[in-house]
Design a protein around this motif. Structure first.
Motif, PDB file in Angstrom:
ATOM      1  N   ALA A  94      -3.132  -2.945   0.444  1.00 18.96           N
ATOM      2  CA  ALA A  94      -2.245  -3.805  -0.343  1.00 18.96           C
ATOM      3  C   ALA A  94      -1.939  -3.155  -1.690  1.00 18.96           C
ATOM      4  N   GLY A  95      -0.694  -3.232  -2.093  1.00 17.93           N
ATOM      5  CA  GLY A  95      -0.311  -2.688  -3.385  1.00 17.93           C
ATOM      6  C   GLY A  95       0.068  -1.238  -3.326  1.00 17.93           C
ATOM      7  N   THR A  96      -0.135  -0.583  -2.212  1.00 21.77           N
ATOM      8  CA  THR A  96       0.288   0.813  -2.098  1.00 21.77           C
ATOM      9  C   THR A  96       1.561   0.868  -1.272  1.00 21.77           C
ATOM     10  N   PRO A  97       2.274   1.946  -1.354  1.00 27.08           N
ATOM     11  CA  PRO A  97       3.513   2.037  -0.554  1.00 27.08           C
ATOM     12  C   PRO A  97       3.217   2.039   0.942  1.00 27.08           C
ATOM     13  N   LEU A  98       1.990   2.383   1.322  1.00 24.58           N
ATOM     14  CA  LEU A  98       1.675   2.478   2.743  1.00 24.58           C
ATOM     15  C   LEU A  98       1.639   1.105   3.404  1.00 24.58           C
ATOM     16  N   ALA A  99       1.410   0.058   2.611  1.00 25.29           N
ATOM     17  CA  ALA A  99       1.278  -1.279   3.196  1.00 25.29           C
ATOM     18  C   ALA A  99       2.503  -1.642   4.022  1.00 25.29           C
ATOM     19  N   ALA A 100       3.637  -1.066   3.677  1.00 27.05           N
ATOM     20  CA  ALA A 100       4.868  -1.418   4.388  1.00 27.05           C
ATOM     21  C   ALA A 100       4.881  -0.874   5.816  1.00 27.05           C
ATOM     22  N   ILE A 101       4.047   0.155   6.090  1.00 28.34           N
ATOM     23  CA  ILE A 101       4.126   0.804   7.400  1.00 28.34           C
ATOM     24  C   ILE A 101       3.639  -0.143   8.502  1.00 28.34           C
ATOM     25  N   GLY A 160       3.269  11.692 -11.102  1.00 29.11           N
ATOM     26  CA  GLY A 160       3.228  10.606 -12.078  1.00 29.11           C
ATOM     27  C   GLY A 160       3.733   9.309 -11.470  1.00 29.11           C
ATOM     28  N   ASP A 161       4.833   9.432 -10.706  1.00 28.52           N
ATOM     29  CA  ASP A 161       5.341   8.234 -10.018  1.00 28.52           C
ATOM     30  C   ASP A 161       4.284   7.678  -9.079  1.00 28.52           C
ATOM     31  N   LEU A 162       3.657   8.605  -8.323  1.00 24.44           N
ATOM     32  CA  LEU A 162       2.647   8.177  -7.359  1.00 24.44           C
ATOM     33  C   LEU A 162       1.497   7.450  -8.024  1.00 24.44           C
ATOM     34  N   LEU A 163       1.112   7.975  -9.193  1.00 22.84           N
ATOM     35  CA  LEU A 163      -0.043   7.400  -9.867  1.00 22.84           C
ATOM     36  C   LEU A 163       0.195   5.942 -10.218  1.00 22.84           C
ATOM     37  N   LYS A 164       1.479   5.590 -10.370  1.00 26.24           N
ATOM     38  CA  LYS A 164       1.763   4.195 -10.712  1.00 26.24           C
ATOM     39  C   LYS A 164       1.392   3.266  -9.559  1.00 26.24           C
ATOM     40  N   THR A 165       1.466   3.800  -8.343  1.00 30.87           N
ATOM     41  CA  THR A 165       1.204   2.928  -7.190  1.00 30.87           C
ATOM     42  C   THR A 165      -0.198   3.084  -6.637  1.00 30.87           C
ATOM     43  N   VAL A 166      -0.852   4.180  -6.969  1.00 32.69           N
ATOM     44  CA  VAL A 166      -2.164   4.419  -6.354  1.00 32.69           C
ATOM     45  C   VAL A 166      -3.264   4.219  -7.374  1.00 32.69           C
ATOM     46  N   ASP A 167      -4.276   3.465  -6.914  1.00 32.53           N
ATOM     47  CA  ASP A 167      -5.446   3.293  -7.751  1.00 32.53           C
ATOM     48  C   ASP A 167      -6.383   4.460  -7.508  1.00 32.53           C
ATOM     49  N   LEU A 168      -6.415   5.370  -8.454  1.00 38.74           N
ATOM     50  CA  LEU A 168      -7.176   6.595  -8.233  1.00 38.74           C
ATOM     51  C   LEU A 168      -8.661   6.343  -8.017  1.00 38.74           C
ATOM     52  N   GLY A 169      -9.137   5.240  -8.573  1.00 34.29           N
ATOM     53  CA  GLY A 169     -10.555   4.913  -8.424  1.00 34.29           C
ATOM     54  C   GLY A 169     -10.919   4.660  -6.974  1.00 34.29           C
ATOM     55  N   ARG A 170      -9.913   4.264  -6.164  1.00 34.05           N
ATOM     56  CA  ARG A 170     -10.223   3.978  -4.767  1.00 34.05           C
ATOM     57  C   ARG A 170      -9.737   5.098  -3.857  1.00 34.05           C
ATOM     58  N   ARG A 171      -9.564   6.260  -4.448  1.00 38.08           N
ATOM     59  CA  ARG A 171      -8.981   7.340  -3.670  1.00 38.08           C
ATOM     60  C   ARG A 171      -9.832   7.697  -2.443  1.00 38.08           C
ATOM     61  N   ASP A 172     -11.140   7.782  -2.614  1.00 33.01           N
ATOM     62  CA  ASP A 172     -12.006   8.171  -1.495  1.00 33.01           C
ATOM     63  C   ASP A 172     -11.917   7.166  -0.362  1.00 33.01           C
ATOM     64  N   GLU A 173     -11.941   5.911  -0.794  1.00 33.73           N
ATOM     65  CA  GLU A 173     -11.828   4.840   0.188  1.00 33.73           C
ATOM     66  C   GLU A 173     -10.518   4.953   0.961  1.00 33.73           C
ATOM     67  N   TYR A 174      -9.431   5.180   0.222  1.00 27.74           N
ATOM     68  CA  TYR A 174      -8.128   5.331   0.851  1.00 27.74           C
ATOM     69  C   TYR A 174      -8.108   6.525   1.794  1.00 27.74           C
ATOM     70  N   ALA A 175      -8.753   7.607   1.327  1.00 28.58           N
ATOM     71  CA  ALA A 175      -8.719   8.832   2.130  1.00 28.58           C
ATOM     72  C   ALA A 175      -9.348   8.569   3.501  1.00 28.58           C
ATOM     73  N   GLN A 176     -10.461   7.848   3.502  1.00 27.52           N
ATOM     74  CA  GLN A 176     -11.136   7.562   4.768  1.00 27.52           C
ATOM     75  C   GLN A 176     -10.263   6.673   5.653  1.00 27.52           C
ATOM     76  N   ALA A 177      -9.703   5.619   5.041  1.00 28.38           N
ATOM     77  CA  ALA A 177      -8.871   4.694   5.809  1.00 28.38           C
ATOM     78  C   ALA A 177      -7.632   5.397   6.332  1.00 28.38           C
ATOM     79  N   LEU A 178      -7.122   6.302   5.490  1.00 26.45           N
ATOM     80  CA  LEU A 178      -5.919   7.007   5.900  1.00 26.45           C
ATOM     81  C   LEU A 178      -6.196   7.871   7.127  1.00 26.45           C
ATOM     82  N   ALA A 179      -7.383   8.497   7.139  1.00 25.36           N
ATOM     83  CA  ALA A 179      -7.731   9.317   8.304  1.00 25.36           C
ATOM     84  C   ALA A 179      -7.757   8.439   9.555  1.00 25.36           C
TER      85      ALA A 179
END
Lengths: 305, 476
Positions: free
Chosen positions: B267-274, B180-199
């Protein structure tokens, strides 16, 4: 030699003929004592009369023979060569003059199959003794060849070659030896600025004087000259002859020559060799004016040979 | 042909040859300068901690305590970055969360059994656990925020349910809250996009830092370490910081490459800080140090399998040497024979021994001729590729039977005789940036560069020496 050439040489500056004592060298024992400042035919005649009473002979040949295989080079030569004099050996081509000369420092050893008989002594040592150290012998008996044969090295390295063989490494000492030898060979003034240039760039006469300087640098007792002027023009020849004259009261010089005038000009004693045998050996004046052999007379008057 | 025309032709020919010589020199410069530069950077470079780790692990070089201490420091510096990555990864890559939920469900079953709960009570408890599990998995799988929140709310509504109190089932609630905490920071609609970028990010990070400590290590050395050298690290860092996209800027135009900072992408996700974190602390995370690395000459190349052993090279060289020896000997003989005998006579008359005479007079006078023979033979040897083909021309493959010692081998000299590359082929690969060449952890460009420089230097030195000697012999 033309009168013109004579005059030119007479007028030449004599600066090379005085040896300044150098720092670091004991002045009372100069390396190469120079001859009198002017050595001209008149002076030569005067000297010749002075050498009438020779000392102990430096080179003694007693029934010396040398064979090339079965061919005779020289046979049964017996003669004494006296120190501080010039001895000329004349004779027709192929008669064994050079063979005898080259026996004195054993340069004939280069030709395979040579064999010597009898005795040939230099300073009391039979040079054909098996125990003779060739290196020592050849450093005591220097040689100048028919054709100028400087090494393809610099002028300095050419003169320093002998001293370096003797183990002199320090440039201070080498510099002294090189300068003294070049002065003694009357070449210093001509090359002092070009010591590092190749010796092959010199003229023929200069090259021959360089070879003389190179031979002098090992401080030999005896100097052998194998027709030293036959490849030179009259002016260069004259310079070499003047040098021989200057060196005569320091070294024992043996010179082989085809040129009878040259023998008459430079030598104190002359040996006439024919067909490997010594025909006559006498004071030069006597031999040329009053030969005791018919054969000698025929040769020097040009009737044969 | 009349004389002026012949003169003209002659001049033209001379000019042509000069131009061709100039062209060849230019080509040589163009080809060699980059190669020599790369060769130089293979020897002197800024080595990272991974380089020292590799040196220690593969070649046993360096002090173990120092290396371990350094690796610990580096791991400490990298830990926050990995933390961020993991936290974000949990929101994007939910498969392991689903697995965890299923695991918890099984644990609940075991707990119930251990607590001795039987009958209906147990059935009820299991039913509830199954419902919670399914709700969680649905929440994890859902790409719509509302639906996910709804499923999570359903799970959390059973928080105080007695049926699974005191069992592993309580972990469901913690997972639900975390997600639930995570959902506040992650836009689930862009999950696939994030997944690819994360890889992509993870891939770049692996190239930069190497595999995660404690993870699986590849048997291939080239995948086992991160960037060992700073220049490679900078490339990996660039991939890490910037995404590359091909965008269609205008219709019917070619695609245009765009570099998008990943900071913007995330941007807007916790990962941006990395990204700023790694960018600013890259020195601490890699610990680059100026390194002079000459030991490539001794390196066993098995892991890279790129350069092979030194043995075939040496043997090939020897074979060619034997092949050209007659030419060299003949040329030297002629040159020595051509020295005027007067030189020898003069030296001997001055009291030199025969050897002395040869070394100080005859040999120097004959040297130009000897060198000519050597240079010609070297050119010939360069063309003699057949022996090289025989002794070694492949980098990967079975050793020739001559070098195959099989069972009797004691092992230590095997690396000496493994197949090797012919220099010409190897340098071509290096020049065009062969894939393997780029990935070998210790780029051994240095070896090729060394050889090329050596050959060029030898040739140049021989030519200069010959020129100088012949000038001196001519009396200039």
């Amino acid at each position: 030699m033309t009168d013109n050439a004579e005059r030119t040489l007479d007028d030449a500056p004599e600066s090379a003929e005085t040896l300044r004592p150098r720092p670091g060298e004991t002045p009372e024992v100069p390396l190469f004592r120079q001859g009198t400042a002017v050595a001209r035919p008149r002076a030569r005649a005067a000297r010749r009369s002075r050498t009438q009473s020779p000392g102990e002979p430096v080179i003694r040949a007693h029934r010396f023979s040398l064979y090339y295989g079965s061919k005779v080079g020289v046979r049964d030569i017996t003669l004494d060569i006296y120190p501080r004099s010039v001895t000329a050996i004349i004779g027709p081509s192929g008669c064994g003059k050079s063979t005898f000369l080259r026996s004195i420092n054993r340069m004939n050893d280069l030709i395979p199959g040579t064999r010597a008989e009898g005795r040939l002594e230099v300073a009391g040592v039979n040079v054909y003794d098996k125990r003779v150290n060739l290196v020592n012998l050849r450093q005591q008996v220097g040689m100048v060849f028919q054709k100028p044969n400087p090494f393809p090295k610099s002028i300095y390295d050419n003169v320093a070659y002998g001293p370096r063989l003797q183990g002199t490494r320090s440039y201070g000492k080498l510099n002294v030896v090189v300068e003294d030898s070049l002065r003694a060979a009357a070449l210093w003034d001509e090359v002092k600025d070009d010591l590092s240039k190749s010796a092959l760039g010199l003229s023929g006469g200069q090259q021959q004087r360089l070879c003389l300087a190179r031979a002098l640098a090992t401080r030999p007792q005896v100097l052998l000259m194998d027709e030293p002027c036959s490849a030179l023009d009259p002016i260069a020849t004259r310079k070499i002859e003047d040098l021989i004259d200057k060196l005569r009261d320091r070294y024992t010089i043996v010179i082989v020559t085809h040129n009878m005038q040259q023998a008459a000009r430079v030598s104190d004693r002359t040996a006439f060799v024919c067909l490997g045998e010594l025909i006559e050996y006498d004071l030069t004046e006597t031999l040329f004016t009053n030969p005791s052999c018919k054969q000698t007379e025929d040769y020097i008057t040009g009737r044969f040979g | 042909m009349n004389v002026p025309r012949r003169l003209l032709a002659d001049r033209g020919f001379t000019a042509l040859s000069f131009v061709s010589v100039a062209l060849i020199s230019l080509v040589l410069v163009v080809v060699l300068v980059p190669m020599i530069y790369r060769g130089a950077t293979a020897v002197v470079f800024r080595g990272t901690a991974a380089f020292r780790q590799m040196q220690f692990e593969m070649h046993d070089r360096g002090d173990p305590e120092t290396v371990q201490a350094e690796l610990a420091e580096v791991a400490k510096a990298r830990a926050p970055a990995y933390d961020l990555l993991d936290r974000f990864g949990r929101g994007i890559d939910t498969e392991h969360l689903e697995d965890e939920a299923r695991q918890v469900y099984q644990d609940v079953g075991k707990d119930l059994e251990r607590q001795g709960i039987r009958g209906d009570e147990r059935l009820e408890a299991r039913r509830l656990a199954r419902a919670l599990r399914d709700a969680l998995v649905e929440a994890f799988e859902s790409s719509e925020s509302d639906a996910a929140h709804e499923r999570l709310a359903f799970v959390l509504s059973h928080e105080n349910d007695d049926r699974i109190r005191g069992t592993s089932g309580e972990r469901f609630f913690r997972m639900a809250r975390d997600y639930g905490d995570l959902l506040k920071t992650v836009d689930l609609g862009r999950r696939d996009e994030y997944a690819q970028a994360l890889a992509e990010v993870q891939d770049a990070l692996t190239r930069l830092f190497g595999p995660r400590p404690g993870g699986d290590r590849s048997p291939l050395a080239m995948y086992r370490y991160g960037a060992t050298r700073m220049d490679m690290a900078e490339r990996a860092l660039d991939d890490f910081l910037f995404a590359e996209r091909w965008v269609n800027a205008a219709s019917r135009e070619a695609l245009v490459r765009q570099r998008i900072p990943r900071e913007e992408q995330f941007a807007g996700t916790p990962l941006a800080a990395i990204f700023p974190m790694v960018r600013e602390n890259v020195e601490a995370m890699l610990r680059p140090r100026l390194t002079f690395y000459w030991q490539y000459l001794l390196d066993d190349s098995v892991p890279g399998h790129f350069f092979g052993g030194v043995g075939p090279e040496i043997l090939g060289t020897l074979v060619i040497t034997v092949l050209v020896l007659p030419v060299v000997i003949r040329a030297s003989e002629e040159a020595i024979r051509a020295v005027p005998p007067a030189y020898k006579e003069a030296a001997l008359a001055l009291g030199a021994g025969r050897l002395r005479c040869f070394l100080t007079v005859q040999l120097p006078a004959a040297l130009p001729g000897i060198l000519t023979g050597v240079i010609l033979s070297m050119s010939r040897a360069a063309g003699e590729t057949a022996p090289i083909l025989f002794t070694g021309a492949v980098s990967v493959g079975p050793a020739l039977s001559v070098f195959d010692f099989g069972e009797t081998s004691s092992g230590w000299f095997d690396w000496l005789f493994e197949p090797t590359r012919a220099l010409s082929y190897g340098s071509y690969d290096l020049a065009v940036g062969d894939r393997v060449a780029a990935m070998v952890p210790h780029q051994q460009y240095g070896m090729v560069a060394t050889l090329i420089v050596l050959v060029l230097f030898l040739n140049a030195a021989a030519i200069v020496i010959r020129w100088r000697i012949s000038k001196r012999l001519r009396g200039q």
